[in-house]
Scaffold this motif. Structure first.
Motif, PDB file in Angstrom:
ATOM      1  N   ILE A 266       0.859  -1.177   0.000  1.00 30.36           N
ATOM      2  CA  ILE A 266       0.000   0.000   0.000  1.00 30.36           C
ATOM      3  C   ILE A 266       0.895   1.226   0.000  1.00 30.36           C
ATOM      4  O   ILE A 266       1.879   1.285   0.743  1.00 30.36           O
ATOM      5  CB  ILE A 266      -0.910   0.036   1.248  1.00 30.36           C
ATOM      6  N   GLY A 267       0.572   2.186  -0.839  1.00 27.89           N
ATOM      7  CA  GLY A 267       1.372   3.400  -0.876  1.00 27.89           C
ATOM      8  C   GLY A 267       0.976   4.300  -2.023  1.00 27.89           C
ATOM      9  O   GLY A 267      -0.044   4.072  -2.693  1.00 27.89           O
ATOM     10  N   GLU A 268       1.775   5.301  -2.256  1.00 28.73           N
ATOM     11  CA  GLU A 268       1.493   6.293  -3.287  1.00 28.73           C
ATOM     12  C   GLU A 268       2.318   6.023  -4.546  1.00 28.73           C
ATOM     13  O   GLU A 268       3.487   5.649  -4.466  1.00 28.73           O
ATOM     14  CB  GLU A 268       1.796   7.698  -2.774  1.00 28.73           C
ATOM     15  N   VAL A 269       1.661   6.204  -5.680  1.00 26.46           N
ATOM     16  CA  VAL A 269       2.330   6.060  -6.975  1.00 26.46           C
ATOM     17  C   VAL A 269       2.052   7.301  -7.816  1.00 26.46           C
ATOM     18  O   VAL A 269       1.041   7.989  -7.631  1.00 26.46           O
ATOM     19  CB  VAL A 269       1.839   4.803  -7.732  1.00 26.46           C
ATOM     20  N   GLU A 270       2.958   7.581  -8.721  1.00 35.10           N
ATOM     21  CA  GLU A 270       2.786   8.732  -9.605  1.00 35.10           C
ATOM     22  C   GLU A 270       1.887   8.377 -10.786  1.00 35.10           C
ATOM     23  O   GLU A 270       1.929   7.261 -11.302  1.00 35.10           O
ATOM     24  CB  GLU A 270       4.145   9.212 -10.110  1.00 35.10           C
ATOM     25  N   VAL A 271       1.086   9.350 -11.193  1.00 33.68           N
ATOM     26  CA  VAL A 271       0.233   9.201 -12.374  1.00 33.68           C
ATOM     27  C   VAL A 271       0.720  10.180 -13.430  1.00 33.68           C
ATOM     28  O   VAL A 271       0.844  11.382 -13.165  1.00 33.68           O
ATOM     29  CB  VAL A 271      -1.250   9.477 -12.032  1.00 33.68           C
ATOM     30  N   GLU A 272       1.013   9.658 -14.607  1.00 39.09           N
ATOM     31  CA  GLU A 272       1.532  10.486 -15.695  1.00 39.09           C
ATOM     32  C   GLU A 272       0.632  10.396 -16.914  1.00 39.09           C
ATOM     33  O   GLU A 272       0.029   9.351 -17.180  1.00 39.09           O
ATOM     34  CB  GLU A 272       2.948  10.043 -16.074  1.00 39.09           C
ATOM     35  N   LEU A 273       0.554  11.489 -17.642  1.00 44.39           N
ATOM     36  CA  LEU A 273      -0.265  11.555 -18.853  1.00 44.39           C
ATOM     37  C   LEU A 273       0.607  12.015 -20.012  1.00 44.39           C
ATOM     38  O   LEU A 273       1.309  13.026 -19.915  1.00 44.39           O
ATOM     39  CB  LEU A 273      -1.428  12.531 -18.654  1.00 44.39           C
ATOM     40  N   ASP A 274       0.575  11.241 -21.100  1.00 41.95           N
ATOM     41  CA  ASP A 274       1.302  11.642 -22.306  1.00 41.95           C
ATOM     42  C   ASP A 274       0.587  12.810 -22.980  1.00 41.95           C
ATOM     43  O   ASP A 274      -0.626  12.744 -23.238  1.00 41.95           O
ATOM     44  CB  ASP A 274       1.394  10.468 -23.287  1.00 41.95           C
ATOM     45  N   ILE A 275       1.320  13.861 -23.264  1.00 37.52           N
ATOM     46  CA  ILE A 275       0.772  15.023 -23.973  1.00 37.52           C
ATOM     47  C   ILE A 275       1.384  15.050 -25.369  1.00 37.52           C
ATOM     48  O   ILE A 275       2.580  15.366 -25.527  1.00 37.52           O
ATOM     49  CB  ILE A 275       1.091  16.338 -23.235  1.00 37.52           C
ATOM     50  N   PRO A 276       0.624  14.681 -26.408  1.00 37.48           N
ATOM     51  CA  PRO A 276       1.197  14.612 -27.769  1.00 37.48           C
ATOM     52  C   PRO A 276       1.856  15.917 -28.195  1.00 37.48           C
ATOM     53  O   PRO A 276       2.894  15.908 -28.864  1.00 37.48           O
ATOM     54  CB  PRO A 276      -0.030  14.299 -28.640  1.00 37.48           C
ATOM     55  N   GLU A 277       1.257  17.059 -27.812  1.00 37.97           N
ATOM     56  CA  GLU A 277       1.813  18.343 -28.239  1.00 37.97           C
ATOM     57  C   GLU A 277       3.190  18.601 -27.632  1.00 37.97           C
ATOM     58  O   GLU A 277       4.014  19.324 -28.207  1.00 37.97           O
ATOM     59  CB  GLU A 277       0.871  19.489 -27.853  1.00 37.97           C
ATOM     60  N   LEU A 278       3.432  18.012 -26.447  1.00 36.12           N
ATOM     61  CA  LEU A 278       4.706  18.236 -25.772  1.00 36.12           C
ATOM     62  C   LEU A 278       5.739  17.178 -26.122  1.00 36.12           C
ATOM     63  O   LEU A 278       6.945  17.435 -26.078  1.00 36.12           O
ATOM     64  CB  LEU A 278       4.501  18.256 -24.249  1.00 36.12           C
ATOM     65  N   GLY A 279       5.260  15.995 -26.444  1.00 39.74           N
ATOM     66  CA  GLY A 279       6.186  14.920 -26.776  1.00 39.74           C
ATOM     67  C   GLY A 279       6.748  14.188 -25.573  1.00 39.74           C
ATOM     68  O   GLY A 279       7.669  13.382 -25.710  1.00 39.74           O
ATOM     69  N   PHE A 280       6.214  14.465 -24.409  1.00 41.67           N
ATOM     70  CA  PHE A 280       6.659  13.746 -23.217  1.00 41.67           C
ATOM     71  C   PHE A 280       5.503  13.691 -22.209  1.00 41.67           C
ATOM     72  O   PHE A 280       4.470  14.371 -22.375  1.00 41.67           O
ATOM     73  CB  PHE A 280       7.890  14.409 -22.588  1.00 41.67           C
ATOM     74  N   ALA A 281       5.660  12.849 -21.176  1.00 36.65           N
ATOM     75  CA  ALA A 281       4.619  12.654 -20.180  1.00 36.65           C
ATOM     76  C   ALA A 281       4.704  13.720 -19.088  1.00 36.65           C
ATOM     77  O   ALA A 281       5.794  14.143 -18.702  1.00 36.65           O
ATOM     78  CB  ALA A 281       4.731  11.263 -19.557  1.00 36.65           C
ATOM     79  N   VAL A 282       3.543  14.138 -18.617  1.00 34.02           N
ATOM     80  CA  VAL A 282       3.447  15.128 -17.549  1.00 34.02           C
ATOM     81  C   VAL A 282       2.959  14.439 -16.279  1.00 34.02           C
ATOM     82  O   VAL A 282       2.007  13.652 -16.324  1.00 34.02           O
ATOM     83  CB  VAL A 282       2.482  16.266 -17.936  1.00 34.02           C
ATOM     84  N   ASN A 283       3.608  14.725 -15.174  1.00 32.83           N
ATOM     85  CA  ASN A 283       3.219  14.150 -13.882  1.00 32.83           C
ATOM     86  C   ASN A 283       1.980  14.877 -13.373  1.00 32.83           C
ATOM     87  O   ASN A 283       2.014  16.082 -13.112  1.00 32.83           O
ATOM     88  CB  ASN A 283       4.384  14.276 -12.891  1.00 32.83           C
TER      89      ASN A 283
END
Length: 366
Positions: free
Chosen positions: A228-245
């Motif tokens: 049990i614990g915390e994990v990061e959630v990331e979303l790929d942004i096509p316009e940026l070319g990389f994932a945002v936390n």
């Protein structure tokens, strides 16, 4: 609508006002605040988020307050609200190996890399009511907030490195389905099956998981690991070319390890049962992983003889919102249906009575 009830719409409006009055309760008692529910009824909030399929602690707390503590009603409210939200995209798979661990236990290895961390658990309590809680006993803050900052490898990864457990199929699946946008069509792929189990009713899954341990299914599981614990959630942004936390969420992950004798194509090895849910909900995660493994019976060439191994039975009845709707709809007016059945029953009784008379008095019938 109960149009036949005396008063009609006015009666329904009055019922709503009475519900609000009962929800508030005694005015001499301070009203509950959402932050109190979030902080002090956290497990109820976690279950509402998990089975409501929406990670929002404040909305879950509001639903619990609005439903007077009826968690299934709260889950229903959260699900209904969720349908109004826009969909921006799909986040990347979370990395539970990089989890900031609050609790981590394994029943298979005593000494494992990263160690075991008991964390917040009822496991070692005496199950005796504690009056000091009602009196507002103080809590040691240093102990209450303890956690492990260093990532710890998963127990199943240790077995995988030795070739003793089946490969993680999630790593080779190309396209993940979406249960919230695609209708159920059996048989399901494991990804959508896990989605259904993740938001399934905890009590129902617990009963099914228990049934597999009592002999209604071929199951001899070991808890490889619960974390049990915390994990990061990331979303790929096509316009940026990389994932945002986007931030961090708290989850519970359980991996069950089951022995498997193998077959003509697969050598003897351990197999996996998997559970992942929002918040701290290890009983739900364990039940989910037990049922997940049972539902893989046909895939592994095992006989399918028991309820927990029947995919259509399990998935079709695991959703408490659907179950509640179908059961509670019986409260709604069924006057016409009942009158039809009543008329049919009277006809059948009349025919039955005539037959009885003919049998009792055959000379009269002649």
């Amino acid at each position: 609508m109960y149009v036949a009830v005396k008063g009609g719409e006015a009666a329904i409006a009055n019922a709503h006002r009475l519900l609000a009055d009962r929800r508030r309760g005694d005015r001499s008692v301070p009203a509950l605040r959402l932050d109190q529910i979030i902080e002090q009824l956290g497990l109820a909030v976690d279950r509402t988020m998990g089975e409501g399929s929406l990670y929002d602690r404040e909305l879950a707390a509001l639903a619990i307050l609005q439903s007077r503590g009826d968690l299934i009603e709260a889950i229903f409210l959260v699900r209904a609200y969720r349908t109004t939200l826009p969909r921006f995209g799909y986040s990347k798979p979370i990395d539970t190996a990089a989890m900031k661990i609050e609790r981590r236990v394994s029943a298979t290895f005593k000494d494992l890399p990263g160690g075991q961390l008991l964390g917040p658990t009822f496991d070692y309590t005496h199950r005796l009511l504690d009056p000091s809680i009602a009196e507002g006993a103080a809590v040691d803050e240093a102990t209450a907030r303890a956690s492990a900052d260093e990532p710890a490898p998963r127990v199943t990864d240790l077995l995988d490195h030795q070739g003793l457990i089946e490969p993680d199929v999630s790593e080779v699946q190309d396209e993940i389905g979406d249960l919230t946008r695609e209708p159920l069509e059996f048989p399901l792929n494991r990804d959508r099956r896990l989605q259904a189990l993740a938001r399934g009713d905890e009590g129902f899954l617990l009963a099914l998981g228990y049934s597999t341990q009592r002999g209604y299914g071929r199951s001899h599981p070991f808890v490889g690991e619960i974390r049990i614990g915390e994990v990061e959630v990331e979303l790929d942004i096509p316009e940026l070319g990389f994932a945002v936390n986007l931030g961090r969420i708290r989850v519970t992950e359980c991996q069950m390890v089951n022995k498997f004798k193998g077959n003509a194509k697969v050598p003897p090895q351990f197999t996996r049962g998997y559970g992942l849910v929002f918040g701290q909900a290890e009983r739900k995660a364990m039940a989910m992983s037990l049922v997940d493994r049972s539902l893989r019976a046909a895939e592994l060439g095992e006989d399918v003889n028991h309820p927990a191994q029947d995919e259509e039975f399990v998935i079709s009845h695991s959703d408490n919102v659907q179950s509640t709707g179908f059961v509670e709809h019986l409260k709604l007016p069924h006057y016409v249906d009942f009158q039809g059945e009543l008329g049919l029953l009277r006809e059948m009784r009349a025919e039955h009575d005539v037959a009885d008379d003919a049998e009792a008095y055959p000379e009269a019938a002649e």
